[in-house]
Design a protein around this motif. Sequence first.
Motif, PDB file in Angstrom:
ATOM      1  N   UNK A  89       0.819  -1.206   0.000  1.00 25.25           N
ATOM      2  CA  UNK A  89       0.000   0.000   0.000  1.00 25.25           C
ATOM      3  C   UNK A  89       0.859   1.265   0.000  1.00 25.25           C
ATOM      4  N   UNK A  90       1.953   1.244   0.755  1.00 21.50           N
ATOM      5  CA  UNK A  90       2.799   2.448   0.775  1.00 21.50           C
ATOM      6  C   UNK A  90       3.456   2.662  -0.584  1.00 21.50           C
ATOM      7  N   UNK A  91       3.764   1.572  -1.298  1.00 24.72           N
ATOM      8  CA  UNK A  91       4.362   1.736  -2.623  1.00 24.72           C
ATOM      9  C   UNK A  91       3.373   2.385  -3.576  1.00 24.72           C
ATOM     10  N   UNK A  92       2.105   2.014  -3.469  1.00 26.27           N
ATOM     11  CA  UNK A  92       1.095   2.639  -4.328  1.00 26.27           C
ATOM     12  C   UNK A  92       1.034   4.142  -4.058  1.00 26.27           C
ATOM     13  N   UNK A  93       0.977   4.501  -2.768  1.00 27.02           N
ATOM     14  CA  UNK A  93       0.963   5.918  -2.405  1.00 27.02           C
ATOM     15  C   UNK A  93       2.193   6.630  -2.915  1.00 27.02           C
ATOM     16  N   UNK A  94       3.335   5.934  -2.833  1.00 28.30           N
ATOM     17  CA  UNK A  94       4.608   6.536  -3.229  1.00 28.30           C
ATOM     18  C   UNK A  94       4.655   6.806  -4.734  1.00 28.30           C
ATOM     19  N   UNK A  95       4.136   5.852  -5.518  1.00 28.57           N
ATOM     20  CA  UNK A  95       4.152   6.023  -6.972  1.00 28.57           C
ATOM     21  C   UNK A  95       3.361   7.273  -7.359  1.00 28.57           C
ATOM     22  N   UNK A  96       2.227   7.469  -6.676  1.00 30.89           N
ATOM     23  CA  UNK A  96       1.432   8.673  -6.950  1.00 30.89           C
ATOM     24  C   UNK A  96       2.184   9.926  -6.508  1.00 30.89           C
ATOM     25  N   UNK A  97       2.844   9.814  -5.363  1.00 29.42           N
ATOM     26  CA  UNK A  97       3.533  10.982  -4.810  1.00 29.42           C
ATOM     27  C   UNK A  97       4.722  11.405  -5.654  1.00 29.42           C
ATOM     28  N   UNK A  98       5.384  10.411  -6.284  1.00 29.98           N
ATOM     29  CA  UNK A  98       6.591  10.716  -7.066  1.00 29.98           C
ATOM     30  C   UNK A  98       6.279  11.644  -8.242  1.00 29.98           C
ATOM     31  N   UNK A 158      -5.556   0.843   7.063  1.00 33.03           N
ATOM     32  CA  UNK A 158      -4.453   0.269   7.833  1.00 33.03           C
ATOM     33  C   UNK A 158      -4.229   0.915   9.187  1.00 33.03           C
ATOM     34  N   UNK A 159      -5.022   1.910   9.556  1.00 36.34           N
ATOM     35  CA  UNK A 159      -4.882   2.457  10.904  1.00 36.34           C
ATOM     36  C   UNK A 159      -6.168   2.282  11.696  1.00 36.34           C
ATOM     37  N   UNK A 160      -7.263   2.761  11.122  1.00 30.84           N
ATOM     38  CA  UNK A 160      -8.536   2.685  11.825  1.00 30.84           C
ATOM     39  C   UNK A 160      -8.998   1.253  12.039  1.00 30.84           C
ATOM     40  N   UNK A 161      -8.945   0.460  10.961  1.00 35.30           N
ATOM     41  CA  UNK A 161      -9.464  -0.907  11.066  1.00 35.30           C
ATOM     42  C   UNK A 161      -8.637  -1.729  12.069  1.00 35.30           C
ATOM     43  N   UNK A 162      -7.278  -1.736  11.963  1.00 33.45           N
ATOM     44  CA  UNK A 162      -6.520  -2.447  12.998  1.00 33.45           C
ATOM     45  C   UNK A 162      -6.791  -1.907  14.388  1.00 33.45           C
ATOM     46  N   UNK A 163      -6.930  -0.593  14.502  1.00 41.29           N
ATOM     47  CA  UNK A 163      -7.193   0.009  15.810  1.00 41.29           C
ATOM     48  C   UNK A 163      -8.501  -0.536  16.380  1.00 41.29           C
ATOM     49  N   UNK A 164      -9.542  -0.571  15.572  1.00 41.75           N
ATOM     50  CA  UNK A 164     -10.834  -1.073  16.044  1.00 41.75           C
ATOM     51  C   UNK A 164     -10.770  -2.557  16.398  1.00 41.75           C
ATOM     52  N   UNK A 165     -10.112  -3.356  15.521  1.00 40.96           N
ATOM     53  CA  UNK A 165     -10.029  -4.796  15.786  1.00 40.96           C
ATOM     54  C   UNK A 165      -9.204  -5.070  17.038  1.00 40.96           C
ATOM     55  N   UNK A 182      -4.624   8.342  -0.067  1.00 43.68           N
ATOM     56  CA  UNK A 182      -3.938   8.223   1.212  1.00 43.68           C
ATOM     57  C   UNK A 182      -4.941   8.074   2.352  1.00 43.68           C
ATOM     58  N   UNK A 183      -6.031   8.816   2.254  1.00 41.98           N
ATOM     59  CA  UNK A 183      -7.048   8.715   3.300  1.00 41.98           C
ATOM     60  C   UNK A 183      -7.600   7.285   3.360  1.00 41.98           C
ATOM     61  N   UNK A 184      -7.822   6.691   2.172  1.00 36.75           N
ATOM     62  CA  UNK A 184      -8.332   5.317   2.136  1.00 36.75           C
ATOM     63  C   UNK A 184      -7.310   4.355   2.748  1.00 36.75           C
ATOM     64  N   UNK A 185      -6.040   4.544   2.375  1.00 37.57           N
ATOM     65  CA  UNK A 185      -4.989   3.677   2.926  1.00 37.57           C
ATOM     66  C   UNK A 185      -4.917   3.823   4.437  1.00 37.57           C
ATOM     67  N   UNK A 186      -4.922   5.083   4.889  1.00 34.50           N
ATOM     68  CA  UNK A 186      -4.791   5.333   6.322  1.00 34.50           C
ATOM     69  C   UNK A 186      -5.965   4.732   7.082  1.00 34.50           C
ATOM     70  N   UNK A 187      -7.146   4.859   6.526  1.00 36.65           N
ATOM     71  CA  UNK A 187      -8.315   4.312   7.203  1.00 36.65           C
ATOM     72  C   UNK A 187      -8.219   2.796   7.274  1.00 36.65           C
TER      73      UNK A 187
END
Length: 328
Positions: free
Chosen positions: A161-170, A212-219, A205-210
């Motif tokens: 997921x971070x690589x996908x974000x990175x490709x867009x960011x580059x 990989x952060x929100x869902x693990x946090x809730x679980x 990025x918002x989708x990725x963050x949600x």
Amino acid sequence: MHIMERAGGRNQTLIMEFILLGFGNPPELQPFLFLLFLVIYGLTMAGNILIVAVIVVDQHLHFPMYYLLGNLSWLETCYTSTLLPRLLASLLTGKRTISVKGCMVQMYFFGIMSTAESLLLMAMSYDRYLAICNPLRYTSMMNGRVCCQLVAGSWLSSMTTCSIGMILLLQMTFCDSKEIDHFFCDFSLMLQLACDETQTLELVIFAIATMWTFVPCLLTLTSYVCIISTILRIPSTTGRKKAFSTCSSHLIMLAIFYLTIITVYIVPTGITTKVLNKIFSVFYTVLTPLLNPIVYSLRSKEVNESLRKAFHKLSAFWNSHTILKHTF
Ligand SMILES: *[C@@H]1O[C@H](CO)[C@@H](O)[C@H](O)[C@H]1NC(C)=O
């Protein structure tokens, strides 16, 4: 110098370098901050490497729970190493510039590490959930292979997921200003300086963050709710107290990690000040890796026992060595 045509027809200079403002200007604060972060970095590395070594070496600790702890400690050493060495160097030399590429590399690795951390914490809470709430099925559902899959899954999904974000960011170019008012290349602050339209990227990025952060946090929280409700049904008071104290220290660490991240990234700017933002960032970037090994591993009886044995062996070895030197 590159000249950039902006959508509004304004010409602007393309930026090749950012200035990380760090903790602000007062130069007399610099040596103090340098020493503080140097000590924190040293302790974090030493503590986590010690735990990895103990878990790898000691056969008694070759269980899923300790594998996960060892992997968390290993991850923490990488996590702090994406930020602290650069911060220390800039505090020491006073050099605050960083190339745009360098900034992106730092952000990429930091993104991978923090995502993997949140997934690994989730795996650890799942392991404890099975052990405490489902003890009869624990051995059939959690073993070396499952543990390996959880660890590999955390790393792979965070990298992908971070690589996908990175490709867009580059593909972004930056032209608004050079200054990033932070001590590391923070993603949201960097996006504010982009000349291009950032909406798509922000959405991704918002989708990725949600995810990989929100869902693990809730679980993770759900696992702990089940764990605590099971603990409360333990008849013996001492057993209940012991289990509860372990659990509550884990919960405090999770709360610090997630609450500070959520405050920094989700709460709209303006409500939290920039200073508060930086202080909270110190919590999840610097203090979590320092405190996690203490809270998760050093409070565990088995790890303590194993460390004690290792120190005994080491001092015995040392003594026999000095005796040998004296006799020959
Ligand atoms: C990390 O997890 C894997 C898979 O369970 C395990 O084989 C390895 O020993 C662990 N690493 C550490 C440092 O504990």
